[in-house]
Structures are given as structure tokens and as C-alpha cells.
Design a protein around this motif. Structure first.
Motif, PDB file in Angstrom:
ATOM      1  N   ARG A   1      -6.189  -7.893   3.639  1.00 52.30           N
ATOM      2  CA  ARG A   1      -6.493  -7.255   4.905  1.00 52.30           C
ATOM      3  C   ARG A   1      -7.195  -8.232   5.842  1.00 52.30           C
ATOM      4  O   ARG A   1      -6.864  -8.337   7.031  1.00 52.30           O
TER       5      ARG A   1
ATOM      6  N   MET B   1      -6.587  -7.108  -2.372  1.00 55.09           N
ATOM      7  CA  MET B   1      -6.374  -6.213  -1.230  1.00 55.09           C
ATOM      8  C   MET B   1      -7.373  -6.499  -0.128  1.00 55.09           C
ATOM      9  O   MET B   1      -7.048  -6.516   1.058  1.00 55.09           O
TER      10      MET B   1
ATOM     11  N   ARG C   1       0.249  -0.830  -4.457  1.00 57.05           N
ATOM     12  CA  ARG C   1       1.594  -0.550  -3.945  1.00 57.05           C
ATOM     13  C   ARG C   1       1.541   0.103  -2.580  1.00 57.05           C
ATOM     14  O   ARG C   1       2.551   0.293  -1.928  1.00 57.05           O
ATOM     15  N   LEU C   2       0.361   0.505  -2.182  1.00 59.57           N
ATOM     16  CA  LEU C   2       0.264   1.262  -0.937  1.00 59.57           C
ATOM     17  C   LEU C   2       0.110   0.359   0.276  1.00 59.57           C
ATOM     18  O   LEU C   2       0.403   0.752   1.392  1.00 59.57           O
ATOM     19  N   LEU C   3      -0.400  -0.838   0.037  1.00 58.95           N
ATOM     20  CA  LEU C   3      -0.521  -1.759   1.169  1.00 58.95           C
ATOM     21  C   LEU C   3       0.866  -2.264   1.558  1.00 58.95           C
ATOM     22  O   LEU C   3       1.818  -2.174   0.791  1.00 58.95           O
ATOM     23  N   ARG C   4       0.938  -2.793   2.756  1.00 60.54           N
ATOM     24  CA  ARG C   4       2.159  -3.460   3.177  1.00 60.54           C
ATOM     25  C   ARG C   4       1.814  -4.864   3.594  1.00 60.54           C
ATOM     26  O   ARG C   4       0.910  -5.028   4.407  1.00 60.54           O
TER      27      ARG C   4
ATOM     28  N   LEU D   1      -2.986   1.577  -6.081  1.00 58.78           N
ATOM     29  CA  LEU D   1      -3.305   1.310  -4.676  1.00 58.78           C
ATOM     30  C   LEU D   1      -2.634   0.045  -4.162  1.00 58.78           C
ATOM     31  O   LEU D   1      -2.330  -0.057  -2.981  1.00 58.78           O
TER      32      LEU D   1
ATOM     33  N   ARG E   1       3.683  -4.777  -0.098  1.00 58.60           N
ATOM     34  CA  ARG E   1       3.214  -4.359  -1.417  1.00 58.60           C
ATOM     35  C   ARG E   1       2.697  -5.559  -2.190  1.00 58.60           C
ATOM     36  O   ARG E   1       3.283  -6.639  -2.117  1.00 58.60           O
TER      37      ARG E   1
END
Lengths: 348, 348
Positions: free
Chosen positions: A273, A269, A298-301, A296, A303
Motif C-alpha cells: 500500500r 500488504m 487475495r483481497l488487495l489488488r 486477506l 493479489r
DNA sequence: GCGCTTTACTGAAACGCTTCAGAAAGATCG
DNA sequence: CGATCTTTCTGAAGCGTTTCAGTAAAGCGC
């Protein structure tokens, strides 16, 4: 001044109770008017000896009144063995996955009447640590990661440990081993990225020292999966800080990678970013796979694709420990824990 | 079938060594040709007694040869006290912030020559747990969260614990207390949101049972900060799963909130994603503040505003423990740990 | 050579518990 | 009534340490 500890004056200062010495079974015996032997028989429900009901009651009442609590050291000294399972606490925070596993294990072991104790031996290394653990004369020692060699196992055994179980990616002579297939984690990730058509594959290796025991086999796994193919593997050292990730991302064009295995979800993650901030698109320019299957991720885009790791059920490991304790002479078992499966989401 | 444990046959079955009984100081004495007393003096470097250099060497050699490891139980039985600091392991995974704190504390305590032991008492509750801990006769007990009443403290003290230190948001009679200002966390968040012009404020309360000890005071803190203002507080139960967050987000229009304190960063991130998926913009429609200042919070967009929590330095807590052990009669200290500061990023 | 101190060690007790062997007292039997 | 059994309990040993008090030997001054 990083923090402040402010003392608040206590309103009511309770009179310090005279430091009565702590009550022993002899005190209970005296109060109940019986012998120490009887007290022991009653409080341990010893089935071999019959004690009359009135006496039982008197003993229980006396114990209650005095607030008697048995002395574990004395007990296990006499018994010659303990029911303690020692688990060196890892000095690296290993995330929710692992701590849930620990919880389950503790629960299972306590069902089998073992007492699980986590013991931190911070500065010690290798045999010194083993010595420190051995002093507690545990029935079994459960060593989560590296940090114990065959010598350490020998020390523990010589001091009466009936079972030493290691939990890691290498087998250790003399100990029961539960091989967690970290290589498999890397293998699954590598194979997946290859199957998605990626060929220039980076592998994040945390710079945090304690994580090497995990990162090394995972890296080897990726290498293994790609061996004999036309894919290349590039090692990417990364510290768990934004700046480190930014630096790595800045070098991205020159690295020319089209895929990365991020060691685990957290590092992945962090890197994702940084890459996005650099203008690298995921997964088009570079595919990204993590590991551990954290929520968590799964929360980023996009996923985060990840390697889901199935740790052994605490119950089974507890049974292995129990078996080993019951039968200390047996040849060490080696179990392979399988559990790496790829969860394909959007980042790869 | 959730997992598989595959046994691998061991290649070399080492001959099980005859179970020699574990060597005691008497064995060392015999081998060195001295008395047990001398062995003890030598191995403990007792300064009050002078032992000649040749004898010292013979003892050390004998100990080495036999692989002698002292028996902690016997030692502390004789000594009448131990240097063990017991720390009930929390059965809820509490994140990297807390586990780093624990590490630091353990390090600091081991510098002061204490042995830190984490003890999991899974099923037990309240006094039962206290009893189990008391059996180990620790010098001190360090209770992280709730789960120990005044009665439990009394049990521990009566069984010889020289210090009981609680670490939480409530003071407990008879114990030294380190009050971690969870209310302050909520207060800071509430005040910030109010200052940003928000008036209809939601507060996430995790449904996971173990987290109540944290969530309750944090909620109270928000309420406290907004008392006497025109702002309203709405409690938002939330489980740590995507579906739960989605359900909550779906109700957003009817809730009509313009701000949320997310309990901590993890819950806040979960909710933020669900809100964004629902078309709610952060911070324009709804401002969001987390807590714990996790690195991951900076990775989301918008970056998550958060309450940074400064836990006490492990060294200071270790010194409190040491002081309490040295002077068990003293009135319990109560310290207030201050450390909630708002880190304003983009989500509020 | 005698008393005295110093050196270098040892014997034995004690910590709190469990458990083996046995004992006091009643019950049962022939 | 004596012998034996059963029930219910107790005395004492021992687990592995530490440490107090003591002791033998040596050194020293005179």
C-alpha cells in the motif's frame, strides 16, 4: 483516559454461602459409608479391583451430592508423574495460521489423554523460564520458538520432564526437535523472484523484537537461494505501522529494488500500500511476495503472491510427544518439516 | 499428502543419562546437613524464622548442585490454595486485538504474583469443562467468552476457586462480570450509518460457530440503534471465504441495501472486495463499516471505516482478580467496559 | 550457678490422593 | 468340618511440601 470501567450495582446480593471447605474423597467416603480406598477405586474405574454394584452406586451418588472434584495436584503428587503437556505461550501474536495449528495439536494431544496447558512466563528469560515450567512437573514441554537453551532442556529433564520438544528453526541439544523450515520459506521466495527475472531484491525484516526468530532464517533463506547469482539482497527494516512503511517507500527510488520479499503477508500488504501511494507500481516496478497465504492477501489488488506454509499436522506432533513420553531414554528425534510452496498471484 | 515429516538421523547420540530420580528438598537437606524444615525456610526466605548465614549458604549451594526445583503440586497441596489463574483458551482465533489484551493481562497478573495458565478444554462443554478446570484448584478462573453457565461457576466455587470472572457480553450468576459492550459496537455502527443517511442496513453475521457470542450482541446493538426509525436491518450470513463473499455480493441488487456493518474488519474487507468485484461502489452505492480498527483496514481503498474497541487495561482487570481473590465472600462486581468509538474513514 | 530470653534449628503432622498388602466373610472342595 | 479360594472391601503408607510446636545451646543479668 484510555478506557472506562464502570461498576454497576448488583440488583440481588446473594447471601454469601458459608465457606464450606471443599469436599475431599474422605468426605465422599464418609457419606457413602466406605473407605477412601474404595472411593478411589470406584471413581477411577480401577480394573484390578472389583467393587460391587451397590457400593459403586453409593459412591457415585455421594460424590455427586457433594459435588466432589478430585484434586489434580494431590493425584499427580501421589502418582509421581502427570499427563500435562506444557506449552509456553508465545508472547508475540503469531497469526491465525499458528493458532490453528495449536488448536489442532491440543485436540490431538487431548485424544491421547494429555492435558495441554499454555503457560505464560512473561518476564522470565532462558533458564529462569525453564525453572518455572519445571515446577509444574509436566510430562512434556513443547517449546514453540526460541527462548530455551540446552541448559533449560537439562533443567526440565532433571526435574522429570520425559520429553522436551522444540519447534523452531534450530536444533537444541538434548531435545527432540521439529525443525520448521523458515529458511525454506525465504528460499522459495528468493528463487521465485529470481526466476521472474528480478535481481535487486529487498527483504523486509520486522523491527518487532519477538519476530526475529522467524525473520532471521527467512532472510538467510533468501540469501541462500541467491548465492552465486548476480542478484543482490537488501535488508529492509520495517515496523508494523503505516508511517514506517511510508518512510521506507519514500526511500524507494534511491534503493533501486525491483523485488521485495515482505516477510509475511501482513508486512507485505502494508508495504504494498505504501509503495502504491508513492507511485510505485506492483509488480511492474517492484515485485512483491508475502508469506502465510492469508485470505486477506487475495483481497488487495494486485493479489498478493505468497509462500504457503504447511505446518505439521497436529496429530503427528502429538504422536511424537507421546512416543517421547513413553520412551524417555531414546535419543532425541529430529524431524524436518517441509512445507513452503509458492502461490503465484499477481504481485510478482 | 498434506505435509511431510522427514526424520533426520542425529549425528551424535548422547549417552542416555541414568534416570536419576528428581531431587527433592530432602535430598538438599541431606547434602547440606540440615533438616527439611530448614531447607524450606531458607529457600522461601521465610521472614518469621531466622537462619544463620553459613547455613543459608550451605543450603543454597546444595540446592544449586543438585539442580533442585520445588514441586508446585506438593507446595499447593500443602498450602491448600494456589496462585494460579486459569484462563480457558478460546478455541477460535480472535485476532491481534484480543491477544494483545491477553498479553497485557498476563503481565499484570504476574506482577501481582499470580501464575497465568491457559487451559484448553477442547471437546468438553459447559459443566464438564468447569469440572476439568476445577481439578487444578486455581485461585481464580477468567472465562473469556461464553461457555460457562451459573452451574459451572458453582462447581468452580465449590472446589475452592476464590474468584470467577467472566469476560463477555452477558452477566453470569455468581461470577464477577466484565461486560464487554458488544452491543455498543453494533449501536455505534448502526447510529453512524443512520446519521450518514443510510436506511436499508445489512449486518454481517459470521457463519463460523464460535463467533456467535460476538455477533449476536453486535447485531442486537445495530437493531437497538435503529429501533423506532424508518431504517431496516437485514441479516447477512457470511463465511470467511472468498466464495461465500462472492455469493453474497451476487445477490446485492436484489437485497437493495445501502449500508452494511461488516461484523469486524476482516469480514468487512472480505465483503468489500467482493462488492467491488461485483461493480458495487463503496461508499456511494453501499456504505461499509467494520470493527476492531485493524491496521489492514487502512490499507484498502477506500479506507475502511471501523469501530475502534477499547478493551479494559490488563492492569485493571488484574486488580479486579486480585481483589476478588483476597475477598472471596464479597458480592460479585459487575463492570461495564465502555469502549466503542467510530473511526470514520472513507468507506461510509 | 540459676532462671530467663534469644537464637538457630529440628521433628512431625498435615495437605488429598492412590495402591499395596491384607482381612472379613462367604463359597467351594475334598 | 477344616482348608482353600474368591469376592469385596479396608488400613496404612507415602508422594514433596510447609509450618507449628518444641528443643538444645548460648547469652545475659544477678
Amino acid at each position: 483516559m484510555p478506557y472506562v470501567m464502570v461498576q454497576i450495582p448488583n440488583s440481588a446480593a446473594p447471601a454469601a454461602p458459608q465457606p464450606r471447605s471443599v469436599p475431599t474423597s474422605a468426605d465422599v467416603a464418609r457419606l457413602a459409608g466406605v473407605s477412601r480406598a474404595t472411593v478411589s477405586y470406584v471413581l477411577n474405574n480401577t480394573s484390578a479391583v472389583r467393587i460391587s454394584e451397590p457400593t459403586r452406586r453409593r459412591v457415585h451418588e455421594a460424590a455427586e451430592e457433594l459435588g466432589y472434584v478430585p484434586h489434580a495436584a494431590a493425584r499427580s503428587l501421589r502418582a509421581g508423574h502427570s499427563r500435562m503437556v506444557l506449552m509456553p505461550a508465545p508472547n508475540v501474536p503469531i497469526g491465525p495460521l499458528y493458532s490453528q495449528f495449536i488448536n489442532e495439536l491440543q485436540w490431538a494431544l487431548s485424544r491421547l489423554d494429555y492435558t495441554v496447558v499454555q503457560y505464560a512466563s512473561v518476564g522470565l528469560r532462558g533458564d529462569e523460564a525453564a525453572r518455572a515450567w519445571a515446577e509444574l512437573r509436566p510430562a512434556a514441554v513443547l517449546v514453540p520458538v526460541g527462548g530455551l537453551g540446552p541448559q533449560g532442556v537439562a533443567v526440565l529433564k532433571r526435574s522429570g520432564a520425559r520429553a522436551v520438544v522444540t519447534l523452531g528453526s534450530e536444533r537444541i541439544e538434548g531435545a527432540h526437535s521439529l525443525l520448521i523450515d523458515h529458511e525454506g520459506v525465504g528460499r522459495v521466495a528468493g528463487a521465485h523472484l529470481y526466476a521472474r527475472g528480478r535481481r535487486r531484491i529487498g527483504v523486509v525484516v520486522p523491527e518487532e523484537p519477538g519476530l526475529k526468530v522467524f525473520s532471521k532464517p527467512r532472510l538467510d533463506g533468501v540469501r541462500g537461494a541467491l548465492e552465486g547469482t548476480d542478484a543482490t539482497v537488501t535488508v529492509l527494516p520495517l515496523a508494523y505501522e503505516e508511517e514506517s512503511a511510508a518512510r521506507l517507500a519514500a526511500r524507494w527510488p534511491e534503493l533501486g529494488l525491483d523485488a521485495v520479499f515482505g516477510f509475511n503477508d501482513e508486512y507485505a500488504m502494508l508495504l504494498m500500500r505504501a509503495l502504491q501511494d508513492e507511485g510505485v507500481t506492483v509488480p511492474d516496478d517492484t515485485a512483491l511476495v508475502g508469506a502465510d497465504d492469508l485470505i486477506l492477501g487475495r483481497l488487495l489488488r494486485p493479489r498478493l503472491s505468497t509462500v504457503h506454509i504447511e505446518l505439521p499436522a497436529g496429530r503427528d506432533l502429538a504422536e511424537l510427544v507421546d512416543r517421547a513420553v513413553r520412551n524417555p531414554g531414546a535419543t532425541p528425534e529430529t524431524h524436518h518439516v517441509l512445507g513452503a510452496t509458492l502461490v503465484h498471484r499477481d504481485s510478482s
